[in-house]
Design an enzyme around this catalytic site. Structure first.
Site, PDB file in Angstrom:
ATOM      1  N   MET A   1      -7.398   9.952  10.165  1.00  0.00           N
ATOM      2  CA  MET A   1      -7.627  10.451   8.737  1.00  0.00           C
ATOM      3  C   MET A   1      -8.896  10.842   8.858  1.00  0.00           C
ATOM      4  O   MET A   1      -9.821  11.534   8.247  1.00  0.00           O
ATOM      5  CB  MET A   1      -8.679   8.704   7.910  1.00  0.00           C
ATOM      6  CG  MET A   1      -7.411   7.567   7.583  1.00  0.00           C
ATOM      7  SD  MET A   1      -8.086   6.638   6.993  1.00  0.00           S
ATOM      8  CE  MET A   1      -8.874   5.300   8.388  1.00  0.00           C
TER       9      MET A   1
ATOM     10  N   LYS B   1      -2.739   4.064  -2.894  1.00  0.00           N
ATOM     11  CA  LYS B   1      -3.392   5.827  -3.669  1.00  0.00           C
ATOM     12  C   LYS B   1      -2.378   5.948  -3.642  1.00  0.00           C
ATOM     13  O   LYS B   1      -1.227   6.026  -2.921  1.00  0.00           O
ATOM     14  CB  LYS B   1      -4.446   6.353  -2.969  1.00  0.00           C
ATOM     15  CG  LYS B   1      -5.736   6.581  -2.835  1.00  0.00           C
ATOM     16  CD  LYS B   1      -6.583   7.770  -2.474  1.00  0.00           C
ATOM     17  CE  LYS B   1      -7.388   6.733  -1.042  1.00  0.00           C
ATOM     18  NZ  LYS B   1      -7.795   7.554  -0.674  1.00  0.00           N
TER      19      LYS B   1
ATOM     20  N   ASP C   1       0.739  -0.979   0.189  1.00  0.00           N
ATOM     21  CA  ASP C   1      -0.240   0.059  -0.057  1.00  0.00           C
ATOM     22  C   ASP C   1       1.488   1.173  -0.321  1.00  0.00           C
ATOM     23  O   ASP C   1       2.317   1.204   0.697  1.00  0.00           O
ATOM     24  CB  ASP C   1      -0.950  -0.046   0.634  1.00  0.00           C
ATOM     25  CG  ASP C   1      -1.796  -0.676   0.894  1.00  0.00           C
ATOM     26  OD1 ASP C   1      -2.044  -0.925  -0.159  1.00  0.00           O
ATOM     27  OD2 ASP C   1      -3.060  -0.528   2.161  1.00  0.00           O
TER      28      ASP C   1
END
Ligand code: SAH
Length: 264
Positions: A183, A68, A46
């Site tokens: 987050m 991402k 990741d």
């Protein structure tokens, strides 16, 4: 591999290990994780995984990026799960590497379910989650008898991107003396507002930790009322943790990391 008489297991061909890389500092991966990287044939990793950790992988291993980057959408979760299943069916030794702990806001559970449903053998190798490792590197004890007998990990970001609406912020604010929000930087103003509406004191200490455990680690200590403005003024950027609680105040005395890297 044997380390000081410790016999460590191998990834069997046709199986998958779901491994936590820890929050950043490569020294924080577990022995199972490092050993798995050294002999995996395929590593699916990741965005949050530091390059230095990938250097632990076998040089022959195929490295597949599944995260991402630069604002592009992440690979769909179903595609990643299907890819893990396909690689295992090819009889490869597969290691799925995720930042922190795979199952703390990391979708490790979803991938494990896909493997279980496909009948693929797997192992979970836990990692140090950012909420533990990051606090330690910021000199904030996760619990301390003088300040908090509980700590709660929260995500500040639901699937659609908004602050999760299924969380009972009132109960969290009143029930947990220390909250660690993952987050949450983008929604800091709203989250701080929800906590204050639910009765938390605007003067309560807050720490914002970015790039925790890495050489670029930054720690901003502020208050609940000031957190959003101070984070913007200091240009804090993700990945970031928000820590709300009286134990944050220990940072002033226990900031060993910056004391080591920036001798005063
Ligand atoms: N599975 C990971 C969390 C993945 S969610 C874990 O257990 O740590 C991604 C969020 O984790 C980031 O948005 C940030 O809130 C937090 N995070 C991960 N690594 C971090 C780091 N080095 N410093 C600060 N926050 C981090």
């Amino acid at each position: 591999m044997e380390i000081a008489g410790l016999k460590l297991p191998e990834i069997a061909p046709g199986s998958v290990w779901l491994v936590g890389a820890g929050p950043g500092d490569p020294g924080l991966i577990t022995l199972h994780g490092a050993h798995g990287l050294a002999h995996a044939e395929v590593v699916v990793f990741d965005a949050l995984v530091d390059k230095a950790i990938l250097d632990l992988a076998n040089p022959q291993a195929e490295l597949i990026f599944a995260g991402k980057r630069g604002g592009r959408p992440s690979a769909a979760q179903e595609d990643i799960s299907a890819q893990l299943v396909a690689l295992a069916r090819d009889r490869r030794r597969v290691l799925r590497l995720k930042g922190g702990d795979p199952c703390v806001f990391g979708r490790g559970g979803e991938e494990a379910l896909a493997l279980a449903q496909a009948g693929i053998p797997f192992r979970m190798v836990p990692g140090i989650t950012a909420g533990i490792g990051g606090l330690a590197y910021a000199g904030i004890p996760a619990t301390h008898r003088d300040t908090n007998a509980a700590i709660t990990f929260i995500t500040g970001h639901a699937t659609g991107g908004a602050v999760p609406s299924d969380l009972d912020w009132q109960a969290l604010a009143q029930g947990s003396p220390t909250l660690v929000i993952y987050m949450g930087l983008r929604h800091l103003k709203r989250i701080a507002g929800l906590l204050m509406e639910a009765g938390r004191d605007g003067a309560e200490p807050v720490a914002i930790l970015t790039d925790a455990t890495l050489p670029s680690q930054r720690t901003l200590v502020t208050t609940l009322a000031q957190a959003d403005a101070d984070a913007a003024a200091a240009a804090m950027t993700p990945p970031a943790l928000i820590v709300v609680g009286k134990n944050v105040a220990f940072h002033a005395q226990l900031d060993w990391f910056h004391a080591l890297s920036e001798p005063r």
